[in-house]
Design an enzyme around this catalytic site. Structure first.
Site, mmCIF file in Angstrom:
data_model
loop_
_atom_site.group_PDB
_atom_site.id
_atom_site.type_symbol
_atom_site.label_atom_id
_atom_site.label_comp_id
_atom_site.label_asym_id
_atom_site.label_seq_id
_atom_site.Cartn_x
_atom_site.Cartn_y
_atom_site.Cartn_z
ATOM 1 N N LYS A 65 0.782 -1.245 0.100
ATOM 2 C CA LYS A 65 0.022 0.014 -0.043
ATOM 3 C C LYS A 65 0.895 1.113 -0.009
ATOM 4 O O LYS A 65 1.974 1.321 0.437
ATOM 5 C CB LYS A 65 -0.821 -0.032 1.105
ATOM 6 C CG LYS A 65 -1.941 0.852 1.356
ATOM 7 C CD LYS A 65 -2.996 0.824 2.449
ATOM 8 C CE LYS A 65 -3.802 1.813 2.487
ATOM 9 N NZ LYS A 65 -4.913 1.651 3.621
ATOM 10 N N SER A 140 -9.796 1.808 2.893
ATOM 11 C CA SER A 140 -9.054 2.395 2.124
ATOM 12 C C SER A 140 -7.873 1.626 1.213
ATOM 13 O O SER A 140 -7.349 2.059 0.254
ATOM 14 C CB SER A 140 -8.200 3.549 2.918
ATOM 15 O OG SER A 140 -7.447 2.755 3.878
ATOM 16 N N SER A 164 -10.106 -0.725 7.077
ATOM 17 C CA SER A 164 -9.415 -0.600 5.585
ATOM 18 C C SER A 164 -8.763 -1.907 5.244
ATOM 19 O O SER A 164 -8.386 -1.773 3.781
ATOM 20 C CB SER A 164 -8.165 0.553 5.692
ATOM 21 O OG SER A 164 -9.356 1.756 5.642
#
Lengths: 476, 94
Positions: A65, A140, A164
């Site tokens: 990420k 997210s 997330s």
């Protein structure tokens, strides 16, 4: 089967038996990424060729990420304000991955600073769900989830502050775990909500999740919230047996607003585990309905403080207004942040600043911290009567791109079932448990006591062995 | 009630320049969320202790030993603007 559709344990078996080399496996995955990423936008940067920096037992292609630092590599948190930022050091999880032999394929798209549940607030454009490109992958960590679901990476790391990892895992039909707060070092992670954030694994199945968690977990003196207790061999938890275990079903997680197809799939999953010999009992988590309100006070307060460092002084973006407004330095701070942050980041920074400001601290922030105690006590009480709690991961399957962007509060409410685990600091996993009528994946959430990741993996593995869902792949 | 004036005040505290045409949208968003948060007011928490850390961990210290860290050159390698080994910013004192 295509290499990019395989799990890490399948690829590792192939390497061991000489069917494939790690270089070949990595180039197949990179080829897949090149073929489909224009449609998913799951990956925002990738290497030209995967390099395996160190020899190790797990030479698996992985994506990170965009909030996890890698020395000298662009790390931007999905934000314009970190444009051009190249960290001078790597995150602890990156050191561990490289030492295990893994090869970094690229960087996964994310909501700006992890502020979102759909990966639509990214400065690099929205990511798309591989099961239906008109829909969000969740957020997210939507890029991480979509990348694994689309075969653009075998593994991915994400972060989970209010769901997330688990909510995008649910939306994309993959396995995603938020470990216990303190289980994985956050050294080198760009902070959002420091009392909530945790790094965790995205994989195609539960066996891979155990393997990846084993690599990244463990004490690190550079993160003062990291807990110094031994890391078990999580692969030993992969036992197809739930006899003697008791699972709690919280009535507060089966409420109005949950889609009928989601409720059906989750209740079927509970039946599967019951038939396999588990005991099912009702439990109550009465303060669940307050969790979203607590979260959006605590998390934004922490975010407003953490994001104060992005001010144009040291790294990233610097902007100055054309004409003097206040003083040269304050103008520079205010203009850099105005141009560098997107609307959702601004909204959360202002909300967090508001709830911490003089006159409002007690009414909002302190009160939220007190209700957080009640939510934590709910779980303490529930776990005296059961080994794990089962629920839907999210009340719906993946929603349409643009469906919730105009109404921030409705977006926030999509995290209603995942937020409590962050507030209580407990581990939780989302695993595929079926599809709705539109062939969109549904996720089953399993929650357990602090540091009981072994229980999560055992339950998840047993369920997975009894059902076909983890073998399905999105057609792209 | 969160109005444009409050948004501009909070924007200032947050070091965010908020354009006037955006302030009313933010005011509505913040008002909606704070209204929603008022559901916490229905609970009596006068005897509840606040939670700021979920685990019972306190006073985490490491040994006070010097270990290798970034050199000045490494730390400044990606600086926006630098001068004599320091970050350079617009003039602070007249």
């Amino acid at each position: 089967m295509n290499v990019y559709d395989q799990t890490a344990h399948q690829i590792l078996a192939g390497i061991k038996s000489g069917v494939i080399t790690k270089e070949k496996a990595a180039s197949e995955v990179l080829g897949r990424l090149r073929a489909v990423n224009a449609r998913t936008n799951a990956i925002i940067r990738h290497v030209d060729q995967v390099s395996f920096v160190q020899d190790g037992e797990c030479p698996i292609p992985i994506v990170l990420k965009d909030n996890i630092c890698v020395t000298g590599s662009l790390t931007t948190c999905g934000s314009k304000i970190l444009e051009g930022f190249r960290p001078p050091y790597s995150a602890c999880v990156v050191e561990k991955l490289l030492a295990s032999g893994a090869g970094i394929v690229g960087t996964a798209n994310m909501d700006e600073f992890a502020f979102g549940s759909s990966t639509e607030t990214s400065a690099y454009g929205a990511a798309h769900n591989p099961w239906d490109l008109e829909r969000v992958p969740g957020g997210s960590s939507g890029g991480s989830a979509a990348a694994v679901a689309a075969g653009e990476a075998v593994w991915a790391l994400g972060t989970d502050t209010g769901g997330s990892i688990r909510q995008p895992a649910s939306f994309c039909g993959v396995v995603g775990m938020k470990p216990t707060y303190g289980r994985v070092s956050r050294y080198g992670l760009i902070a959002f909500g420091s009392s909530l954030d945790q790094i965790g694994p995205f994989t195609k199945d539960v066996a891979d999740n155990a393997l990846l968690l084993k690599i990244i977990a463990g004490f690190d003196g550079r993160d003062s919230t990291s807990v110094n207790i031994p890391v078990p061999d999580y692969t030993q938890s992969l036992v197809k047996d739930v006899k003697g275990l008791t699972f709690g079903i919280p009535k507060e997680y089966f409420i109005d607003g949950i889609e009928p197809d989601v409720e059906f799939a989750v209740k079927e999953a509970i039946e599967v585990l019951k038939k396999a010999g588990a005991k099912i009992v009702p439990v109550s988590l009465p303060y669940t309905e307050y969790a979203v309100a607590v979260y959006y006070i605590v998390a934004t307060a922490e975010a407003s403080s953490n994001l104060a460092r992005f001010d144009g002084v040291e790294y990233g973006l610097r902007r100055t207004p054309g004409a003097l407004r206040k003083t040269p330095i304050i103008d520079m701070y205010e203009e850099t942040r105005a141009q560098g942050f997107g609307d959702e980041a601004k909204r959360r920074i202002m909300l967090g600043t508001y709830v911490l400001s003089a006159g409002y601290y007690d009414a909002y922030y302190l009160k939220a911290q007190k209700v957080r105690t009640l939510i934590k006590q709910d779980f303490d009480r529930a776990f005296t009567a059961c080994d794990a709690i089962l629920s839907p991961t999210a009340p719906t399957t993946a929603f349409r791109i643009g469906e919730k962007t105009a109404d921030p509060l409705s977006m926030y409410l999509s995290d209603i079932f995942t937020i409590p685990a962050n507030l209580a600091g407990i581990p939780a996993i989302s695993i595929p448990c079926g599809f709705d009528k539109k062939k969109l994946p549904v996720g089953l959430q399993i929650m357990a006591k602090p540091f009981a990741e072994e229980t999560l993996l055992r339950v998840a593995y047993a369920y997975e062995q009894l059902t076909p869902w983890h073998k399905e792949r999105a057609s792209l | 009630m969160v109005d444009i004036k409050i948004v501009q005040y909070i924007g200032g505290l947050s070091r965010l320049h908020i354009e006037n045409d955006k302030a009313s949208g933010f005011a509505k968003n913040l008002e909606d969320i704070l209204q929603y948060a008022q559901k916490l007011d229905t609970l009596d928490v006068s005897n509840v202790k606040p939670t700021s850390h979920v685990l019972n961990v306190e006073n985490v210290f490491r040994d006070d030993v010097v270990t290798p860290s970034l050199t000045q050159e490494e730390a400044l390698a990606f600086a926006i603007e630098k001068h004599n080994g320091h970050y350079k910013v617009p003039k602070v004192i007249e």
